[in-house]
Motif scaffolding. Structure first.
Motif, PDB file in Angstrom:
ATOM      1  N   PRO A  33      41.423  24.098  28.750  1.00  0.00           N
ATOM      2  CA  PRO A  33      40.846  23.669  30.032  1.00  0.00           C
ATOM      3  C   PRO A  33      39.763  22.623  29.769  1.00  0.00           C
ATOM      4  O   PRO A  33      39.140  22.613  28.701  1.00  0.00           O
ATOM      5  N   HIS A  34      39.550  21.758  30.739  1.00  0.00           N
ATOM      6  CA  HIS A  34      38.509  20.732  30.574  1.00  0.00           C
ATOM      7  C   HIS A  34      37.143  21.347  30.865  1.00  0.00           C
ATOM      8  O   HIS A  34      36.829  21.686  32.001  1.00  0.00           O
ATOM      9  N   GLN A  35      36.359  21.488  29.802  1.00  0.00           N
ATOM     10  CA  GLN A  35      35.012  22.033  29.947  1.00  0.00           C
ATOM     11  C   GLN A  35      33.963  21.188  29.235  1.00  0.00           C
ATOM     12  O   GLN A  35      32.782  21.518  29.237  1.00  0.00           O
ATOM     13  N   ALA A  36      34.378  20.103  28.620  1.00  0.00           N
ATOM     14  CA  ALA A  36      33.435  19.238  27.906  1.00  0.00           C
ATOM     15  C   ALA A  36      32.475  18.588  28.892  1.00  0.00           C
ATOM     16  O   ALA A  36      32.841  18.260  30.017  1.00  0.00           O
ATOM     17  N   ILE A  37      31.255  18.413  28.446  1.00  0.00           N
ATOM     18  CA  ILE A  37      30.214  17.746  29.227  1.00  0.00           C
ATOM     19  C   ILE A  37      29.562  16.703  28.332  1.00  0.00           C
ATOM     20  O   ILE A  37      29.295  16.966  27.157  1.00  0.00           O
ATOM     21  N   VAL A  38      29.302  15.523  28.886  1.00  0.00           N
ATOM     22  CA  VAL A  38      28.662  14.447  28.135  1.00  0.00           C
ATOM     23  C   VAL A  38      27.387  14.038  28.865  1.00  0.00           C
ATOM     24  O   VAL A  38      27.415  13.768  30.067  1.00  0.00           O
ATOM     25  N   ARG A  39      26.292  13.983  28.148  1.00  0.00           N
ATOM     26  CA  ARG A  39      25.031  13.459  28.664  1.00  0.00           C
ATOM     27  C   ARG A  39      24.617  12.287  27.794  1.00  0.00           C
ATOM     28  O   ARG A  39      24.716  12.357  26.565  1.00  0.00           O
ATOM     29  N   VAL A  40      24.131  11.241  28.435  1.00  0.00           N
ATOM     30  CA  VAL A  40      23.732  10.039  27.701  1.00  0.00           C
ATOM     31  C   VAL A  40      22.312   9.664  28.088  1.00  0.00           C
ATOM     32  O   VAL A  40      21.996   9.575  29.283  1.00  0.00           O
ATOM     33  N   ALA A  41      21.478   9.448  27.083  1.00  0.00           N
ATOM     34  CA  ALA A  41      20.118   8.950  27.301  1.00  0.00           C
ATOM     35  C   ALA A  41      20.084   7.499  26.837  1.00  0.00           C
ATOM     36  O   ALA A  41      20.594   7.167  25.765  1.00  0.00           O
ATOM     37  N   VAL A  42      19.526   6.643  27.670  1.00  0.00           N
ATOM     38  CA  VAL A  42      19.382   5.229  27.322  1.00  0.00           C
ATOM     39  C   VAL A  42      17.909   4.869  27.441  1.00  0.00           C
ATOM     40  O   VAL A  42      17.296   5.087  28.485  1.00  0.00           O
ATOM     41  N   GLN A  53      15.707  -4.329  23.729  1.00  0.00           N
ATOM     42  CA  GLN A  53      16.926  -3.723  23.212  1.00  0.00           C
ATOM     43  C   GLN A  53      17.072  -2.325  23.788  1.00  0.00           C
ATOM     44  O   GLN A  53      16.123  -1.763  24.329  1.00  0.00           O
ATOM     45  N   PHE A  54      18.284  -1.785  23.663  1.00  0.00           N
ATOM     46  CA  PHE A  54      18.582  -0.430  24.127  1.00  0.00           C
ATOM     47  C   PHE A  54      18.798   0.485  22.936  1.00  0.00           C
ATOM     48  O   PHE A  54      19.298   0.064  21.896  1.00  0.00           O
ATOM     49  N   TRP A  55      18.462   1.765  23.138  1.00  0.00           N
ATOM     50  CA  TRP A  55      18.818   2.842  22.232  1.00  0.00           C
ATOM     51  C   TRP A  55      19.614   3.834  23.057  1.00  0.00           C
ATOM     52  O   TRP A  55      19.151   4.303  24.092  1.00  0.00           O
ATOM     53  N   VAL A  56      20.810   4.138  22.622  1.00  0.00           N
ATOM     54  CA  VAL A  56      21.734   4.992  23.367  1.00  0.00           C
ATOM     55  C   VAL A  56      22.012   6.246  22.556  1.00  0.00           C
ATOM     56  O   VAL A  56      22.416   6.163  21.393  1.00  0.00           O
ATOM     57  N   ARG A  57      21.780   7.404  23.174  1.00  0.00           N
ATOM     58  CA  ARG A  57      22.023   8.685  22.512  1.00  0.00           C
ATOM     59  C   ARG A  57      22.923   9.529  23.415  1.00  0.00           C
ATOM     60  O   ARG A  57      22.521   9.877  24.524  1.00  0.00           O
ATOM     61  N   ALA A  58      24.107   9.827  22.937  1.00  0.00           N
ATOM     62  CA  ALA A  58      25.029  10.679  23.688  1.00  0.00           C
ATOM     63  C   ALA A  58      25.051  12.061  23.056  1.00  0.00           C
ATOM     64  O   ALA A  58      25.087  12.192  21.834  1.00  0.00           O
ATOM     65  N   GLN A  59      25.009  13.072  23.911  1.00  0.00           N
ATOM     66  CA  GLN A  59      25.163  14.450  23.466  1.00  0.00           C
ATOM     67  C   GLN A  59      26.399  15.022  24.153  1.00  0.00           C
ATOM     68  O   GLN A  59      26.576  14.839  25.366  1.00  0.00           O
ATOM     69  N   VAL A  60      27.245  15.683  23.376  1.00  0.00           N
ATOM     70  CA  VAL A  60      28.510  16.219  23.866  1.00  0.00           C
ATOM     71  C   VAL A  60      28.526  17.725  23.626  1.00  0.00           C
ATOM     72  O   VAL A  60      28.241  18.190  22.528  1.00  0.00           O
ATOM     73  N   LYS A  61      28.863  18.434  24.686  1.00  0.00           N
ATOM     74  CA  LYS A  61      28.964  19.891  24.610  1.00  0.00           C
ATOM     75  C   LYS A  61      30.408  20.264  24.919  1.00  0.00           C
ATOM     76  O   LYS A  61      30.951  19.875  25.952  1.00  0.00           O
ATOM     77  N   ILE A  62      31.038  20.976  23.985  1.00  0.00           N
ATOM     78  CA  ILE A  62      32.407  21.473  24.169  1.00  0.00           C
ATOM     79  C   ILE A  62      32.322  22.988  23.957  1.00  0.00           C
ATOM     80  O   ILE A  62      32.564  23.490  22.854  1.00  0.00           O
ATOM     81  N   PRO A  63      31.954  23.720  25.011  1.00  0.00           N
ATOM     82  CA  PRO A  63      31.548  25.119  24.851  1.00  0.00           C
ATOM     83  C   PRO A  63      32.660  26.122  24.603  1.00  0.00           C
ATOM     84  O   PRO A  63      32.390  27.233  24.140  1.00  0.00           O
ATOM     85  N   HIS A  64      33.900  25.781  24.848  1.00  0.00           N
ATOM     86  CA  HIS A  64      34.975  26.776  24.831  1.00  0.00           C
ATOM     87  C   HIS A  64      35.795  26.801  23.544  1.00  0.00           C
ATOM     88  O   HIS A  64      36.832  27.470  23.488  1.00  0.00           O
ATOM     89  N   VAL A  65      35.339  26.092  22.521  1.00  0.00           N
ATOM     90  CA  VAL A  65      36.030  26.114  21.233  1.00  0.00           C
ATOM     91  C   VAL A  65      35.005  26.287  20.111  1.00  0.00           C
ATOM     92  O   VAL A  65      33.818  26.026  20.294  1.00  0.00           O
ATOM     93  N   GLU A  66      35.489  26.704  18.955  1.00  0.00           N
ATOM     94  CA  GLU A  66      34.614  26.845  17.791  1.00  0.00           C
ATOM     95  C   GLU A  66      34.087  25.480  17.375  1.00  0.00           C
ATOM     96  O   GLU A  66      34.728  24.455  17.602  1.00  0.00           O
ATOM     97  N   ARG A  67      32.921  25.466  16.750  1.00  0.00           N
ATOM     98  CA  ARG A  67      32.259  24.209  16.396  1.00  0.00           C
ATOM     99  C   ARG A  67      33.131  23.288  15.545  1.00  0.00           C
ATOM    100  O   ARG A  67      33.158  22.080  15.769  1.00  0.00           O
TER     101      ARG A  67
END
Length: 145
Positions: free
Chosen positions: A71-80, A90-104
């Motif tokens: 199932p689609h449960q991934a979430i992406v957050r991006v800080a710029v 200039q920009f600094w881009v940091r993406a954090q990805v959470k995929i909670p329903h599977v092992e790391r």
């Protein structure tokens, strides 16, 4: 590899950060623009860049989850963050990805595939100002100092 467009859009901005940005072709899009340094209505390049990466990467994650019958449960957050450099800004881009329903370990594999497939992630790849990381919990805190 031959270039073959599956979708085409043209975006126009005549006023910089004090007006509107709009599509000329490729669907309806018009957005008020404003400076990120002023408390006035409108969006800015930082928000548009963050939205582009978050949306494209999450859509790619959704496709990979579907391919794996998950199932689609991934979430992406991006800080710029925007800051000064020796030539201007200039920009600094940091993406954090959470995929909670599977092992790391599986989540790492899914993210690695998606970073190679997502057009926006590929466009930004190789920049020392861009990071994409798998997280268990989102933790951005404040902007860079």
């Amino acid at each position: 590899m031959e270039k073959k467009s599956l979708y085409h859009t043209e975006i126009e901005n005549q006023a910089g950060i004090a007006g509107n940005v709009r599509s000329l072709v490729g669907g309806e899009f018009e957005q008020l623009t404003s400076s990120p340094l002023q408390a006035v209505p409108g969006t800015n390049p930082e928000q548009l860049l963050g939205a582009a990466l978050a949306t494209c990467l999450n859509a790619t994650l959704e496709a990979e989850e579907k391919r794996r019958n998950l199932p689609h449960q991934a979430i992406v957050r991006v800080a710029v963050d925007m800051g000064r450099d020796y030539q201007g800004f200039q920009f600094w881009v940091r993406a954090q990805v959470k995929i909670p329903h599977v092992e790391r370990q599986e989540a790492q594999k899914i993210l690695a595939v998606c970073e190679r497939r997502c057009p926006v992630a590929k466009l930004l790849a190789g920049s020392s100002n861009v990071s994409i990381e798998l997280v268990n919990e989102f933790a951005f805190g404040e902007e860079l100092k």
